[in-house]
Design an enzyme around this catalytic site. Structure first.
Site, mmCIF file in Angstrom:
data_model
loop_
_atom_site.group_PDB
_atom_site.id
_atom_site.type_symbol
_atom_site.label_atom_id
_atom_site.label_comp_id
_atom_site.label_asym_id
_atom_site.label_seq_id
_atom_site.Cartn_x
_atom_site.Cartn_y
_atom_site.Cartn_z
ATOM 1 N N CYS A 10 -1.899 -1.888 -4.170
ATOM 2 C CA CYS A 10 -2.443 -1.889 -2.797
ATOM 3 C C CYS A 10 -3.120 -0.702 -2.579
ATOM 4 O O CYS A 10 -3.493 0.063 -3.566
ATOM 5 C CB CYS A 10 -1.332 -2.115 -1.824
ATOM 6 S SG CYS A 10 0.099 -0.773 -1.826
ATOM 7 N N ASN A 13 0.432 2.224 -1.835
ATOM 8 C CA ASN A 13 1.501 2.222 -2.690
ATOM 9 C C ASN A 13 2.595 2.568 -2.067
ATOM 10 O O ASN A 13 3.698 3.310 -2.728
ATOM 11 C CB ASN A 13 1.309 2.912 -4.203
ATOM 12 C CG ASN A 13 2.205 2.675 -5.333
ATOM 13 O OD1 ASN A 13 2.605 3.617 -6.037
ATOM 14 N ND2 ASN A 13 2.631 1.537 -5.306
ATOM 15 N N CYS A 15 3.676 0.508 0.892
ATOM 16 C CA CYS A 15 4.029 -0.544 1.627
ATOM 17 C C CYS A 15 4.164 -1.838 0.952
ATOM 18 O O CYS A 15 4.991 -2.235 0.393
ATOM 19 C CB CYS A 15 3.062 -0.836 3.152
ATOM 20 S SG CYS A 15 3.448 0.215 4.108
ATOM 21 N N ARG A 16 2.817 -2.458 0.537
ATOM 22 C CA ARG A 16 2.979 -3.973 -0.024
ATOM 23 C C ARG A 16 3.160 -4.034 -1.431
ATOM 24 O O ARG A 16 3.982 -4.592 -1.866
ATOM 25 C CB ARG A 16 1.397 -4.212 0.219
ATOM 26 C CG ARG A 16 1.114 -4.786 1.507
ATOM 27 C CD ARG A 16 -0.412 -4.884 2.033
ATOM 28 N NE ARG A 16 -1.364 -3.655 1.845
ATOM 29 C CZ ARG A 16 -2.455 -3.549 1.778
ATOM 30 N NH1 ARG A 16 -3.333 -4.745 1.998
ATOM 31 N NH2 ARG A 16 -2.956 -2.220 1.771
ATOM 32 N N SER A 17 2.442 -3.090 -2.143
ATOM 33 C CA SER A 17 2.855 -3.112 -3.729
ATOM 34 C C SER A 17 4.318 -2.569 -4.033
ATOM 35 O O SER A 17 4.844 -3.237 -5.161
ATOM 36 C CB SER A 17 1.679 -2.386 -4.488
ATOM 37 O OG SER A 17 1.682 -1.062 -4.295
ATOM 38 N N ASP A 128 -2.479 -5.604 5.286
ATOM 39 C CA ASP A 128 -1.720 -4.246 5.576
ATOM 40 C C ASP A 128 -0.885 -4.170 6.734
ATOM 41 O O ASP A 128 -1.393 -4.180 7.786
ATOM 42 C CB ASP A 128 -3.177 -3.302 5.550
ATOM 43 C CG ASP A 128 -2.601 -1.791 5.431
ATOM 44 O OD1 ASP A 128 -1.462 -1.356 5.677
ATOM 45 O OD2 ASP A 128 -3.466 -0.963 5.194
HETATM 46 P P1 4NP Z 1 -0.245 -0.194 1.686
HETATM 47 O O1 4NP Z 1 -0.367 0.371 3.050
HETATM 48 O O2 4NP Z 1 -1.542 -0.053 1.035
HETATM 49 O O3 4NP Z 1 0.260 -1.446 1.676
HETATM 50 O O4 4NP Z 1 0.865 1.055 1.019
HETATM 51 C C1 4NP Z 1 -0.930 1.498 3.460
HETATM 52 C C2 4NP Z 1 -0.111 2.820 3.362
HETATM 53 C C3 4NP Z 1 -0.778 3.843 3.903
HETATM 54 C C4 4NP Z 1 -2.137 3.884 4.469
HETATM 55 C C5 4NP Z 1 -2.746 2.701 4.446
HETATM 56 C C6 4NP Z 1 -2.101 1.498 3.942
HETATM 57 N N1 4NP Z 1 -2.798 5.141 4.566
HETATM 58 O O5 4NP Z 1 -3.803 5.097 5.148
HETATM 59 O O6 4NP Z 1 -2.020 6.161 4.712
#
Ligand code: 4NP
Length: 161
Positions: A10, A13, A15-17, A128
């Site tokens: 993602c 790294n 939340c989703r992955s 997201d």
């Molecule tokens: P992820 O979610 O891609 O599912 O881990 C996010 C985590 C942090 C951010 C964006 C998306 N950020 O902009 O910090």
């Protein structure tokens, strides 16, 4: 038997992955396939490198019986493209970013979208949840359980052949 290796990707790294990684690791263990299937996750951006998963995602995952224990890292094209068999991206931007790192189009057959494995969710992307409330995290976990279950079945079929 050669191992099958899955990398979930993602943006951050956190939340989703890592949630996909935790879910798939549990499914793999329940199927006694730990010796055959390896699971990891990474982000296209390195901003959260070294951090554990987002506490909100950890909590929601834990409530469903998944422990998220990995630390965030950035996708490394040199190592990750040759090492993994399935590079499973969460949204269209992740998919485009990973494909753009595959300069010679040597690895594009390994790059997938998580949504393509979903059967119970008619979606194009895993959204997201970072700026969402609890429902956003629950929705992502629903999608990931759907996609991971079907991806594991696909891999099990490939192993059996
Ligand atoms: P992820 O979610 O891609 O599912 O881990 C996010 C985590 C942090 C951010 C964006 C998306 N950020 O902009 O910090």
């Amino acid at each position: 038997m050669t191992k099958k290796k899955i990398l979930f990707v993602c943006l951050g790294n956190i939340c989703r992955s890592p949630a996909a990684e935790g879910i798939m690791k549990k499914f793999v263990a329940q199927n006694n396939l730990d010796n055959i299937i390896e699971v990891d996750s990474a982000g296209t951006m390195g901003y959260h490198t070294g951090e554990g998963a987002d506490p909100r995602m950890k909590r929601h995952a834990k409530n469903r019986g998944y422990d998220l224990t990995s630390a965030a890292r950035r996708f490394d094209p040199k190592k990750d493209f040759p090492n993994f068999d399935y590079i499973v991206t969460m949204d269209d931007q992740n998919f485009a970013d990973i494909n753009s790192l595959d300069n010679e189009k040597k690895f594009h057959n390994k790059i997938f979208k998580m949504a393509s494995f979903c059967k119970n969710h008619d979606i194009a992307e895993v959204p997201d949840p970072y700026y969402e409330g609890s429902e956003g995290f629950e929705y992502v976990l629903d999608i990931l359980e759907d996609g991971c279950g079907n991806l594991l079945n696909k891999i099990k079929n490939e192993i059996d052949k």
